[in-house]
Design a protein around this motif. Sequence first.
Motif, PDB file in Angstrom:
ATOM      1  N   LYS A  55      -4.896   5.162  14.257  1.00  0.00           N
ATOM      2  CA  LYS A  55      -4.990   4.476  13.395  1.00  0.00           C
ATOM      3  C   LYS A  55      -5.074   3.006  13.501  1.00  0.00           C
ATOM      4  N   ASN A  56      -5.985   2.307  12.978  1.00  0.00           N
ATOM      5  CA  ASN A  56      -6.097   0.828  13.087  1.00  0.00           C
ATOM      6  C   ASN A  56      -5.575  -0.043  12.135  1.00  0.00           C
ATOM      7  N   PRO A  57      -4.542  -0.809  12.854  1.00  0.00           N
ATOM      8  CA  PRO A  57      -3.535  -1.670  12.056  1.00  0.00           C
ATOM      9  C   PRO A  57      -4.295  -2.890  11.951  1.00  0.00           C
ATOM     10  N   SER A  58      -5.437  -3.177  12.095  1.00  0.00           N
ATOM     11  CA  SER A  58      -6.417  -4.365  11.593  1.00  0.00           C
ATOM     12  C   SER A  58      -6.616  -4.065  10.140  1.00  0.00           C
ATOM     13  N   ASP A  59      -6.489  -2.862   9.934  1.00  0.00           N
ATOM     14  CA  ASP A  59      -7.090  -2.232   8.265  1.00  0.00           C
ATOM     15  C   ASP A  59      -5.939  -2.388   7.465  1.00  0.00           C
ATOM     16  N   LEU A  60      -6.250  -3.145   6.491  1.00  0.00           N
ATOM     17  CA  LEU A  60      -5.142  -2.953   5.376  1.00  0.00           C
ATOM     18  C   LEU A  60      -4.786  -1.585   4.965  1.00  0.00           C
ATOM     19  N   ASP A  61      -5.547  -0.608   4.974  1.00  0.00           N
ATOM     20  CA  ASP A  61      -5.225   0.685   4.759  1.00  0.00           C
ATOM     21  C   ASP A  61      -4.136   1.601   5.432  1.00  0.00           C
ATOM     22  N   THR A  62      -4.370   1.006   6.708  1.00  0.00           N
ATOM     23  CA  THR A  62      -3.563   1.630   7.446  1.00  0.00           C
ATOM     24  C   THR A  62      -1.930   1.005   7.346  1.00  0.00           C
ATOM     25  N   LEU A  63      -2.028  -0.502   7.239  1.00  0.00           N
ATOM     26  CA  LEU A  63      -0.779  -1.243   6.830  1.00  0.00           C
ATOM     27  C   LEU A  63      -0.047  -0.637   5.655  1.00  0.00           C
ATOM     28  N   SER A  64      -0.947  -0.351   4.660  1.00  0.00           N
ATOM     29  CA  SER A  64      -0.356   0.014   3.303  1.00  0.00           C
ATOM     30  C   SER A  64       0.245   1.272   3.417  1.00  0.00           C
ATOM     31  N   GLU A  65      -0.198   2.178   4.428  1.00  0.00           N
ATOM     32  CA  GLU A  65       0.481   3.598   4.802  1.00  0.00           C
ATOM     33  C   GLU A  65       1.749   3.343   5.493  1.00  0.00           C
ATOM     34  N   CYS A  66       1.656   2.463   6.304  1.00  0.00           N
ATOM     35  CA  CYS A  66       3.089   2.083   6.950  1.00  0.00           C
ATOM     36  C   CYS A  66       4.013   1.549   6.068  1.00  0.00           C
ATOM     37  N   ALA A  67       3.602   0.692   5.211  1.00  0.00           N
ATOM     38  CA  ALA A  67       4.601   0.285   4.113  1.00  0.00           C
ATOM     39  C   ALA A  67       5.024   1.317   3.441  1.00  0.00           C
ATOM     40  N   GLU A  68       4.437   2.157   2.858  1.00  0.00           N
ATOM     41  CA  GLU A  68       4.842   3.145   2.010  1.00  0.00           C
ATOM     42  C   GLU A  68       5.770   4.038   2.948  1.00  0.00           C
ATOM     43  N   GLN A  69       5.436   4.273   4.145  1.00  0.00           N
ATOM     44  CA  GLN A  69       6.278   5.255   4.991  1.00  0.00           C
ATOM     45  C   GLN A  69       7.899   4.693   5.128  1.00  0.00           C
ATOM     46  N   ILE A  70       8.054   3.183   4.988  1.00  0.00           N
ATOM     47  CA  ILE A  70       9.168   2.761   5.207  1.00  0.00           C
ATOM     48  C   ILE A  70       9.893   2.249   3.896  1.00  0.00           C
ATOM     49  N   GLY A  71       9.153   2.801   2.875  1.00  0.00           N
ATOM     50  CA  GLY A  71       9.735   2.748   1.328  1.00  0.00           C
ATOM     51  C   GLY A  71       9.126   1.689   0.663  1.00  0.00           C
ATOM     52  N   LEU A  72       8.305   0.988   1.023  1.00  0.00           N
ATOM     53  CA  LEU A  72       7.724  -0.235   0.275  1.00  0.00           C
ATOM     54  C   LEU A  72       6.779   0.294  -0.620  1.00  0.00           C
ATOM     55  N   LYS A  73       6.404  -0.469  -1.717  1.00  0.00           N
ATOM     56  CA  LYS A  73       5.435   0.104  -2.696  1.00  0.00           C
ATOM     57  C   LYS A  73       4.089  -0.678  -2.648  1.00  0.00           C
ATOM     58  N   ALA A  74       3.141   0.014  -2.345  1.00  0.00           N
ATOM     59  CA  ALA A  74       1.788  -0.378  -1.535  1.00  0.00           C
ATOM     60  C   ALA A  74       1.212  -1.603  -2.548  1.00  0.00           C
ATOM     61  N   ASP A  75       1.208  -1.602  -3.882  1.00  0.00           N
ATOM     62  CA  ASP A  75       0.639  -2.840  -4.597  1.00  0.00           C
ATOM     63  C   ASP A  75       1.517  -3.952  -4.389  1.00  0.00           C
ATOM     64  N   SER A  76       3.020  -3.909  -4.496  1.00  0.00           N
ATOM     65  CA  SER A  76       3.473  -5.370  -4.069  1.00  0.00           C
ATOM     66  C   SER A  76       3.499  -5.659  -2.710  1.00  0.00           C
ATOM     67  N   PHE A  77       3.525  -4.754  -1.810  1.00  0.00           N
ATOM     68  CA  PHE A  77       3.166  -5.150  -0.349  1.00  0.00           C
ATOM     69  C   PHE A  77       1.753  -5.809  -0.161  1.00  0.00           C
ATOM     70  N   LEU A  78       0.702  -5.438  -0.781  1.00  0.00           N
ATOM     71  CA  LEU A  78      -0.541  -5.944  -0.627  1.00  0.00           C
ATOM     72  C   LEU A  78      -0.592  -7.393  -1.186  1.00  0.00           C
ATOM     73  N   LYS A  79       0.168  -7.417  -2.242  1.00  0.00           N
ATOM     74  CA  LYS A  79       0.352  -8.923  -3.038  1.00  0.00           C
ATOM     75  C   LYS A  79       1.107  -9.781  -2.260  1.00  0.00           C
ATOM     76  N   SER A  80       2.314  -9.427  -1.516  1.00  0.00           N
ATOM     77  CA  SER A  80       2.874 -10.032  -0.661  1.00  0.00           C
ATOM     78  C   SER A  80       1.908 -10.640   0.609  1.00  0.00           C
ATOM     79  N   MET A  81       1.236  -9.504   1.153  1.00  0.00           N
ATOM     80  CA  MET A  81       0.335  -9.965   2.143  1.00  0.00           C
ATOM     81  C   MET A  81      -0.488 -11.011   1.892  1.00  0.00           C
ATOM     82  N   GLN A  82      -1.099 -11.015   0.732  1.00  0.00           N
ATOM     83  CA  GLN A  82      -2.080 -12.101   0.335  1.00  0.00           C
ATOM     84  C   GLN A  82      -1.373 -13.422   0.301  1.00  0.00           C
ATOM     85  N   HIS A  83      -0.308 -13.358  -0.111  1.00  0.00           N
ATOM     86  CA  HIS A  83       0.650 -14.556  -0.241  1.00  0.00           C
ATOM     87  C   HIS A  83       1.039 -15.318   0.935  1.00  0.00           C
ATOM     88  N   VAL A  84       1.357 -14.238   2.082  1.00  0.00           N
ATOM     89  CA  VAL A  84       1.566 -14.743   3.185  1.00  0.00           C
ATOM     90  C   VAL A  84       0.313 -15.571   3.773  1.00  0.00           C
TER      91      VAL A  84
END
Length: 208
Positions: free
Chosen positions: A125-154
């Motif tokens: 899978k391609n970690p340059s893609d946000l979809d892949t990173l969101s999947e990874c976030a959910e796997q470790i217990g993070l919520k996709a929506d808040s994860f993506l908001k934090s990604m944009q903030h960073v």
Amino acid sequence: MTATLIYCYDPMCSWCWGFRPTWDKLKSALQPLIDADELNIQYLLGGLAVDSDRPMEEGMKAGLEATWQRIQSTLGTEFNYEFWRSASPRRSTYPACRACYVARDTSLEDEMYHAIQKAYYLNAKNPSDLDTLSECAEQIGLKADSFLKSMQHVKDNALLEDEIQQARHLGLNSFPSIALLIADQLVSIPLDYKDHSSMLEAIKKALS
């Protein structure tokens, strides 16, 4: 005074993937020093490749696949070469770095780092893609929506870029890199990809 062991990495660095088993052994061996408050471990993101939507050129794809093969033959590291056929590679590691930066806030940086590595190197899978990173976030217990908001903030606040500059200022320009910070003195720790023992001894010697 507690010393700091700095580990500089990029989650899409293939040599970092090759180094992971030895790094895990080194961390385990250092646990008594961590428990005694003589040492802490700080991760720093290196940032191999800036944001890009351009498909990777064929020559670079071939070169990186050859690097994977070299690491596999040298260290026995597992890779899924289907990535180069099916994942539409881009030369862009900053999104994956930001994902690790975000996960740090909940003390899940290493979990995110490992999830990205497994998605990339084992599951093609391609970690340059946000979809892949969101999947990874959910796997470790993070919520996709808040994860993506934090990604944009960073991204909006160039927080990753600030960290990359910090790594460069310390002279940590290759990945992985390990250095020991004692007061204001930085001691480079030579890497051994196959055995943690020499690194452990170098750290203990510097601390003594």
